[in-house]
Design a protein around this motif. Structure first.
Motif, PDB file in Angstrom:
ATOM      1  N   ILE A  71     187.567  65.330 -36.491  1.00 20.83           N
ATOM      2  CA  ILE A  71     188.071  66.684 -36.717  1.00 20.83           C
ATOM      3  C   ILE A  71     188.043  67.004 -38.204  1.00 20.83           C
ATOM      4  CG2 ILE A  71     190.026  68.256 -36.478  1.00 20.83           C
ATOM      5  CD1 ILE A  71     190.982  66.531 -34.146  1.00 20.83           C
ATOM      6  N   GLY A  72     187.284  68.022 -38.571  1.00 18.92           N
ATOM      7  CA  GLY A  72     187.271  68.489 -39.948  1.00 18.92           C
ATOM      8  C   GLY A  72     188.429  69.428 -40.200  1.00 18.92           C
ATOM      9  N   LEU A  73     189.090  69.272 -41.339  1.00 22.07           N
ATOM     10  CA  LEU A  73     190.197  70.148 -41.726  1.00 22.07           C
ATOM     11  C   LEU A  73     189.791  70.900 -42.984  1.00 22.07           C
ATOM     12  CD1 LEU A  73     193.238  67.748 -41.231  1.00 22.07           C
ATOM     13  CD2 LEU A  73     192.574  69.633 -39.754  1.00 22.07           C
ATOM     14  N   VAL A  74     189.883  72.218 -42.944  1.00 22.84           N
ATOM     15  CA  VAL A  74     189.483  73.037 -44.084  1.00 22.84           C
ATOM     16  C   VAL A  74     190.565  74.059 -44.411  1.00 22.84           C
ATOM     17  CG1 VAL A  74     187.035  72.780 -43.530  1.00 22.84           C
ATOM     18  CG2 VAL A  74     188.276  74.773 -42.699  1.00 22.84           C
ATOM     19  N   ASP A  75     190.541  74.525 -45.655  1.00 22.25           N
ATOM     20  CA  ASP A  75     191.455  75.574 -46.107  1.00 22.25           C
ATOM     21  C   ASP A  75     190.620  76.805 -46.483  1.00 22.25           C
ATOM     22  OD1 ASP A  75     193.730  76.893 -46.856  1.00 22.25           O
ATOM     23  OD2 ASP A  75     193.948  75.903 -48.789  1.00 22.25           O
ATOM     24  N   GLN A  76     189.653  77.107 -45.626  1.00 25.40           N
ATOM     25  CA  GLN A  76     188.749  78.230 -45.840  1.00 25.40           C
ATOM     26  C   GLN A  76     188.567  78.972 -44.514  1.00 25.40           C
ATOM     27  OE1 GLN A  76     187.468  79.090 -48.731  1.00 25.40           O
ATOM     28  NE2 GLN A  76     187.946  77.286 -49.941  1.00 25.40           N
ATOM     29  N   TYR A  83     189.847  79.798 -35.798  1.00 22.39           N
ATOM     30  CA  TYR A  83     190.761  78.869 -36.467  1.00 22.39           C
ATOM     31  C   TYR A  83     190.441  77.451 -36.015  1.00 22.39           C
ATOM     32  CZ  TYR A  83     193.634  78.799 -32.175  1.00 22.39           C
ATOM     33  OH  TYR A  83     194.072  78.665 -30.879  1.00 22.39           O
ATOM     34  N   MET A  84     189.829  77.324 -34.833  1.00 19.42           N
ATOM     35  CA  MET A  84     189.378  76.030 -34.338  1.00 19.42           C
ATOM     36  C   MET A  84     188.027  76.239 -33.687  1.00 19.42           C
ATOM     37  SD  MET A  84     191.354  73.275 -31.873  1.00 19.42           S
ATOM     38  CE  MET A  84     191.430  74.328 -30.414  1.00 19.42           C
ATOM     39  N   HIS A  85     187.082  75.344 -33.975  1.00 22.54           N
ATOM     40  CA  HIS A  85     185.725  75.574 -33.493  1.00 22.54           C
ATOM     41  C   HIS A  85     185.045  74.250 -33.161  1.00 22.54           C
ATOM     42  CE1 HIS A  85     182.006  77.641 -32.863  1.00 22.54           C
ATOM     43  NE2 HIS A  85     181.402  77.064 -33.881  1.00 22.54           N
ATOM     44  N   ARG A  86     184.349  74.223 -32.045  1.00 20.52           N
ATOM     45  CA  ARG A  86     183.569  73.066 -31.636  1.00 20.52           C
ATOM     46  C   ARG A  86     182.298  72.976 -32.479  1.00 20.52           C
ATOM     47  NH1 ARG A  86     179.015  72.331 -28.567  1.00 20.52           N
ATOM     48  NH2 ARG A  86     178.901  70.511 -27.174  1.00 20.52           N
ATOM     49  N   VAL A  93     186.155  71.497 -35.876  1.00 16.88           N
ATOM     50  CA  VAL A  93     186.732  71.831 -37.175  1.00 16.88           C
ATOM     51  C   VAL A  93     187.966  72.691 -36.961  1.00 16.88           C
ATOM     52  CG1 VAL A  93     185.269  73.876 -37.469  1.00 16.88           C
ATOM     53  CG2 VAL A  93     186.275  72.768 -39.484  1.00 16.88           C
ATOM     54  N   LEU A  94     188.942  72.513 -37.827  1.00 13.02           N
ATOM     55  CA  LEU A  94     190.210  73.223 -37.730  1.00 13.02           C
ATOM     56  C   LEU A  94     190.547  73.787 -39.102  1.00 13.02           C
ATOM     57  CD1 LEU A  94     192.747  73.794 -35.965  1.00 13.02           C
ATOM     58  CD2 LEU A  94     193.628  71.578 -36.708  1.00 13.02           C
ATOM     59  N   SER A  95     190.807  75.095 -39.164  1.00  7.42           N
ATOM     60  CA  SER A  95     191.146  75.734 -40.436  1.00  7.42           C
ATOM     61  C   SER A  95     192.626  76.093 -40.472  1.00  7.42           C
ATOM     62  CB  SER A  95     190.312  77.006 -40.635  1.00  7.42           C
ATOM     63  OG  SER A  95     190.728  77.682 -41.809  1.00  7.42           O
ATOM     64  N   ILE A  96     193.278  75.799 -41.614  1.00  6.60           N
ATOM     65  CA  ILE A  96     194.669  76.217 -41.770  1.00  6.60           C
ATOM     66  C   ILE A  96     194.747  77.581 -42.455  1.00  6.60           C
ATOM     67  CG2 ILE A  96     195.422  73.817 -41.894  1.00  6.60           C
ATOM     68  CD1 ILE A  96     196.011  74.318 -44.895  1.00  6.60           C
ATOM     69  N   ILE A 118     195.109  69.023 -31.919  1.00  6.14           N
ATOM     70  CA  ILE A 118     194.533  67.731 -31.540  1.00  6.14           C
ATOM     71  C   ILE A 118     194.773  67.465 -30.055  1.00  6.14           C
ATOM     72  CG2 ILE A 118     194.704  65.230 -31.848  1.00  6.14           C
ATOM     73  CD1 ILE A 118     195.210  65.756 -34.834  1.00  6.14           C
ATOM     74  N   TYR A 119     195.983  67.760 -29.579  1.00  7.44           N
ATOM     75  CA  TYR A 119     196.258  67.575 -28.150  1.00  7.44           C
ATOM     76  C   TYR A 119     195.293  68.409 -27.304  1.00  7.44           C
ATOM     77  CZ  TYR A 119     200.511  64.732 -28.176  1.00  7.44           C
ATOM     78  OH  TYR A 119     201.398  63.689 -28.286  1.00  7.44           O
ATOM     79  N   GLU A 120     195.061  69.640 -27.711  1.00 10.18           N
ATOM     80  CA  GLU A 120     194.153  70.502 -26.956  1.00 10.18           C
ATOM     81  C   GLU A 120     192.754  69.881 -26.884  1.00 10.18           C
ATOM     82  OE1 GLU A 120     192.484  75.119 -26.922  1.00 10.18           O
ATOM     83  OE2 GLU A 120     193.882  74.469 -28.481  1.00 10.18           O
TER      84      GLU A 120
END
Length: 238
Positions: A71-76, A83-86, A93-96, A118-120
């Protein structure tokens, strides 16, 4: 049990407690280690610093053989305003970026949001033979129920499933038709109850919802403490 690795892409304007994420206890996944790409080439961004999926895929790198999910975490902001993408069958990837202000307004730790996502994704793995199906975008429902599988078209609604999220009845019915491990739904539901605000903010919420009752309880507690203090004083005085 699914093995998850996180990949931090670039710098973050808001601190994330990665040690808290890695210490999260679950019977269904373990977060083991964080891969860090400290800098991102500015040329990888589109206009308005939108992070294209193709560039994310390259920056994350391939998943390691002994892991089930990267899982990639980005602030962009992500391409297409996700906000979450396969990315592919074992990477996402997951963006905050789009959710942070809404989480702050509700005093929800950003780690809650990450764990909830992550659970999802882990459930997607369990119900699709260890892969994130390319049609997972068809699974979430438009109605906001505080469920892991809320669509959250209006991204601010993510707060409803980042504090004690659930698996709604409709989604439970869907999962029971899938080849998931026995007891997964009940087990995950139990673990989701631990995704909650800090105690102070839970008490604050109760007080705001029931101000009169809270005042009476506080008053009675103050009287009780006063009586107890007097009794202790009298006991030691003699």
């Amino acid at each position: 049990m699914k093995k998850v690795k996180l990949c931090r892409l670039g710098c973050f304007n808001h601190s994330i407690d990665f040690s808290k994420l890695e210490k999260w206890s679950s019977n269904y996944f373990v977060i083991s280690g964080t891969r860090i790409k400290a800098d991102i080439d500015v040329n990888h961004f589109k206009d308005d610093y939108v992070y294209p999926t193709k560039m994310i895929s390259e920056d994350m790198g391939e998943i390691e053989p002994d892991y089930d999910l990267l899982i990639g975490l980005v602030d962009q902001p992500l391409e297409n305003n996700f906000y979450m993408h396969r990315i592919d069958e074992n990477r996402a990837v997951l963006s905050i970026y789009p959710v942070l202000e809404f989480l702050k307004q509700e005093n929800i730790p950003v780690e809650n949001y990450i764990i909830r996502c992550i659970y999802e994704m882990v459930i997607f793995l369990y119900e699709n033979g260890g892969k994130i199906n390319n049609l997972v975008h068809l699974i979430p429902h438009h109605e906001t129920r505080g469920c892991l599988f809320d669509m959250n078209v209006f991204v601010e609604r993510i707060v409803y499933s980042s504090d004690k999220p659930i698996i709604c009845n409709e989604c439970q019915a869907r999962l029971r038709k899938r080849p998931i491990p026995t007891g997964l739904i009940e087990g995950v539901q139990k673990e989701l109850k631990r995704i909650k605000k800090h105690l102070f903010y839970r008490i604050e919420k109760v007080v705001k919802k029931n101000p009169i009752q809270a005042f009476l309880i506080a008053s009675l507690f103050a009287v009780f403490l006063n009586v107890l203090a007097s009794a202790i004083y009298d006991y030691f005085k003699f």
